[in-house]
Design an enzyme around this catalytic site. Sequence first.
Site, PDB file in Angstrom:
ATOM      1  CG  ASP A   1      38.505   5.362  66.764  1.00 14.94           C
ATOM      2  OD1 ASP A   1      37.070   6.337  67.448  1.00 14.94           O
ATOM      3  OD2 ASP A   1      38.223   4.691  66.583  1.00 14.94           O
TER       4      ASP A   1
ATOM      5  CE  LYS B   1      34.723  17.658  78.005  1.00 13.51           C
ATOM      6  NZ  LYS B   1      33.910  17.591  78.036  1.00 13.51           N
TER       7      LYS B   1
ATOM      8  CE1 TYR C   1      37.932  19.505  75.755  1.00 17.84           C
ATOM      9  CE2 TYR C   1      39.863  17.731  76.919  1.00 17.84           C
ATOM     10  CZ  TYR C   1      38.751  18.269  76.488  1.00 17.84           C
ATOM     11  OH  TYR C   1      37.797  16.958  76.487  1.00 17.84           O
TER      12      TYR C   1
HETATM   13  N1  NAP Z   1      37.523  12.299  71.492  1.00 23.51           N
HETATM   14  C1  NAP Z   1      38.776  11.958  72.400  1.00 23.51           C
HETATM   15  O1  NAP Z   1      39.811  11.639  72.969  1.00 23.51           O
HETATM   16  C2  NAP Z   1      38.145  13.103  73.828  1.00 23.51           C
HETATM   17  C3  NAP Z   1      38.591  12.442  75.296  1.00 23.51           C
HETATM   18  C4  NAP Z   1      38.409  12.736  76.361  1.00 23.51           C
HETATM   19  C5  NAP Z   1      36.920  13.084  76.580  1.00 23.51           C
HETATM   20  N2  NAP Z   1      36.170  13.609  74.949  1.00 23.51           N
HETATM   21  C6  NAP Z   1      34.842  13.786  75.381  1.00 23.51           C
HETATM   22  O2  NAP Z   1      33.795  13.388  74.428  1.00 23.51           O
HETATM   23  C7  NAP Z   1      32.290  14.552  74.208  1.00 23.51           C
HETATM   24  C8  NAP Z   1      32.798  14.547  72.322  1.00 23.51           C
HETATM   25  O3  NAP Z   1      33.420  14.373  72.197  1.00 23.51           O
HETATM   26  P1  NAP Z   1      34.587  14.343  70.923  1.00 23.51           P
HETATM   27  O4  NAP Z   1      35.919  13.850  70.394  1.00 23.51           O
HETATM   28  O5  NAP Z   1      33.186  13.127  70.058  1.00 23.51           O
HETATM   29  O6  NAP Z   1      34.086  15.894  70.369  1.00 23.51           O
HETATM   30  P2  NAP Z   1      34.161  16.112  68.494  1.00 23.51           P
HETATM   31  O7  NAP Z   1      33.624  15.024  67.652  1.00 23.51           O
HETATM   32  O8  NAP Z   1      34.317  17.022  68.045  1.00 23.51           O
HETATM   33  O9  NAP Z   1      32.134  16.575  68.310  1.00 23.51           O
HETATM   34  C9  NAP Z   1      31.768  17.872  69.551  1.00 23.51           C
HETATM   35  C10 NAP Z   1      30.795  17.789  68.489  1.00 23.51           C
HETATM   36  O10 NAP Z   1      29.983  19.614  69.561  1.00 23.51           O
HETATM   37  C11 NAP Z   1      29.511  19.932  68.532  1.00 23.51           C
HETATM   38  N3  NAP Z   1      29.318  21.679  68.507  1.00 23.51           N
HETATM   39  C12 NAP Z   1      31.005  22.226  68.321  1.00 23.51           C
HETATM   40  N4  NAP Z   1      30.444  23.408  68.810  1.00 23.51           N
HETATM   41  C13 NAP Z   1      29.387  23.613  68.702  1.00 23.51           C
HETATM   42  C14 NAP Z   1      29.204  25.221  69.684  1.00 23.51           C
HETATM   43  N5  NAP Z   1      29.629  26.158  69.753  1.00 23.51           N
HETATM   44  N6  NAP Z   1      27.376  24.403  69.883  1.00 23.51           N
HETATM   45  C15 NAP Z   1      26.871  23.395  69.942  1.00 23.51           C
HETATM   46  N7  NAP Z   1      27.375  22.643  69.713  1.00 23.51           N
HETATM   47  C16 NAP Z   1      28.946  22.755  69.290  1.00 23.51           C
HETATM   48  C17 NAP Z   1      29.826  19.850  67.245  1.00 23.51           C
HETATM   49  O11 NAP Z   1      29.070  19.753  65.602  1.00 23.51           O
HETATM   50  P3  NAP Z   1      29.146  21.135  64.909  1.00 23.51           P
HETATM   51  O12 NAP Z   1      30.321  22.134  64.604  1.00 23.51           O
HETATM   52  O13 NAP Z   1      27.934  21.116  64.015  1.00 23.51           O
HETATM   53  O14 NAP Z   1      28.358  22.606  65.951  1.00 23.51           O
HETATM   54  C18 NAP Z   1      30.122  18.776  67.590  1.00 23.51           C
HETATM   55  O15 NAP Z   1      29.171  17.566  67.016  1.00 23.51           O
HETATM   56  C19 NAP Z   1      33.259  15.567  74.723  1.00 23.51           C
HETATM   57  O16 NAP Z   1      32.758  15.670  75.623  1.00 23.51           O
HETATM   58  C20 NAP Z   1      34.569  15.473  74.822  1.00 23.51           C
HETATM   59  O17 NAP Z   1      35.571  17.107  75.927  1.00 23.51           O
HETATM   60  C21 NAP Z   1      36.480  13.115  74.353  1.00 23.51           C
END
Ligand code: NAP
Length: 287
Positions: free
Chosen positions: A218, A186, A182
Site C-alpha cells: 500500500d 524485475k 517494470y
Molecule cells: N508497492 C508495491 O506494490 C510493490 C510491489 C512489489 C514490489 N515492490 C518493490 O518494493 C520496492 C519499493 O517500492 P515502493 O512502492 O516503496 O516504491 P516508492 O514508494 O515509489 O519508492 C521508490 C523510492 O526510490 C527512489 N527513487 C526513484 N527514482 C530514483 C532514482 N532515479 N534514483 C534514486 N532513487 C530513486 C524514490 O525517491 P526519490 O523520488 O526521492 O528519488 C523512493 O525513495 C521496489 O523495489 C518495488 O519494486 C513494491
Amino acid sequence: MGPFGKILIVSFLIAYIAVKWTTPRFDPESLKGARVLVTGASTGIGEQMAYHYARFGAKIVITARREKVLQQVVERCLGLGAQKALYIAADMANESDPDKVVDFALEKLGSLDYLVLNHIGPTPFSMWDGDVEHTRWLMKVNFLSYIQMAWKALPSLEQSKGSLVVVSSVLGKMSSPFVAPYTSTKFALNGFFGSLYHELAMKKSNVSVSICTLGLIDTESAMEKVRGVTNIQAYPATEAALNIITTGATKQQELYYPWFTHIMCLSKDWFPSITSYVIQNSYNYSP
Ligand SMILES: NC(=O)c1ccc[n+]([C@@H]2O[C@H](COP(=O)([O-])OP(=O)(O)OC[C@H]3O[C@@H](n4cnc5c(N)ncnc54)[C@H](OP(=O)(O)O)[C@@H]3O)[C@@H](O)[C@H]2O)c1
Ligand SMILES: *[C@@H]1O[C@H](CO)[C@@H](O)[C@H](O)[C@H]1NC(C)=O
Ligand SMILES: *[C@@H]1O[C@H](CO)[C@@H](O)[C@H](O)[C@H]1NC(C)=O
C-alpha cells in the site's frame, strides 16, 4: 482424490512444516549497531525499513534523489533510536552515483553488514506503447545500478559476513499487463541475483543473498496506479519492510510477502491458462 494426489499433498505439508521449523529465529539484538545501507528510502517500503532499522538501533545510510525528504527521514530515524543516520542524495540513472553511494556508506560506517537494494524509478501503469527510451532508462535505475552497488559492496560484506538483500516483486516471476518495462527490470534482477546466489555459495562466500518477492503493497506510488483499476488487496508497507529486514537478518534465500504470492508463482506454471484468465480479469479494462 487418488492415492497419488494424497501423497503429493501430504509431502507438500511435511516439506512446508520442515521449512518453517528449520528457519532460524530472528534476533532483534543482532541489528543493534549493524551497518546498513538502504536505497530508495525517501518514501514507501524503503522509508519504513529505515524506521525499523532505526528502532533496532542500527547505523544507517539512506539514499534517494530528494535531499529534503531524506533529511526528514534521517531526523526521524535518530528520534527512533538509530545509533547513526546519514543520507546521500543520488540518482541511480547516473553511471557514477551507485559507486558514490557505496563509497559514502563505507566511509561513514567503516564497513557494511547489510546492503538493501530497494529503489525503483517511476514508470507508467499502461499498455506498452513502444517507449524503448523509457525502458532503457528504467533498466539503468532498477537493474544496472543494483548490480553495480552489489559488486562495489561485496568485499566489505565478505569481511563482515554480511547480507545482500534485493527487493523484487511477483512481477519478477510472472508477467502481468500494463507493466512491461517494470516487469522486465524485475525479471532481470531475479535472473542476475539468482546466478550470483549460486556463485557465492559455490565459492563458499560469507555473503548471503536474499531475494524478496512482494505482492501489492500500500505505498503511495503503487496505490496511485491501481486505484479504480483493480481491487486486488494491498498489504501494509511497514509489515512488508519488517519481513524484508528479518529475511536479510536470518540470511534466507527467499521471501514471499504476502505468503500467497508463493502460490501465485507456482500456479502460473501448473495452471497457465487459468492463471492468465485470472490475471486478465483482475483489471477493469475495456478496449
Ligand atoms: N508497492 C508495491 O506494490 C510493490 C510491489 C512489489 C514490489 N515492490 C518493490 O518494493 C520496492 C519499493 O517500492 P515502493 O512502492 O516503496 O516504491 P516508492 O514508494 O515509489 O519508492 C521508490 C523510492 O526510490 C527512489 N527513487 C526513484 N527514482 C530514483 C532514482 N532515479 N534514483 C534514486 N532513487 C530513486 C524514490 O525517491 P526519490 O523520488 O526521492 O528519488 C523512493 O525513495 C521496489 O523495489 C518495488 O519494486 C513494491
Ligand atoms: C552524473 O553525476 C556526475 C557528478 O555528480 C556528473 O558530473 C555527471 O554529469 C552525471 N552524469 C549524467 C549522465 O547525468
Ligand atoms: C570470510 O570471512 C573471513 C573473515 O572473517 C575471511 O578471512 C575469509 O577470507 C572470508 N571468506 C571469503 C570467501 O572471502
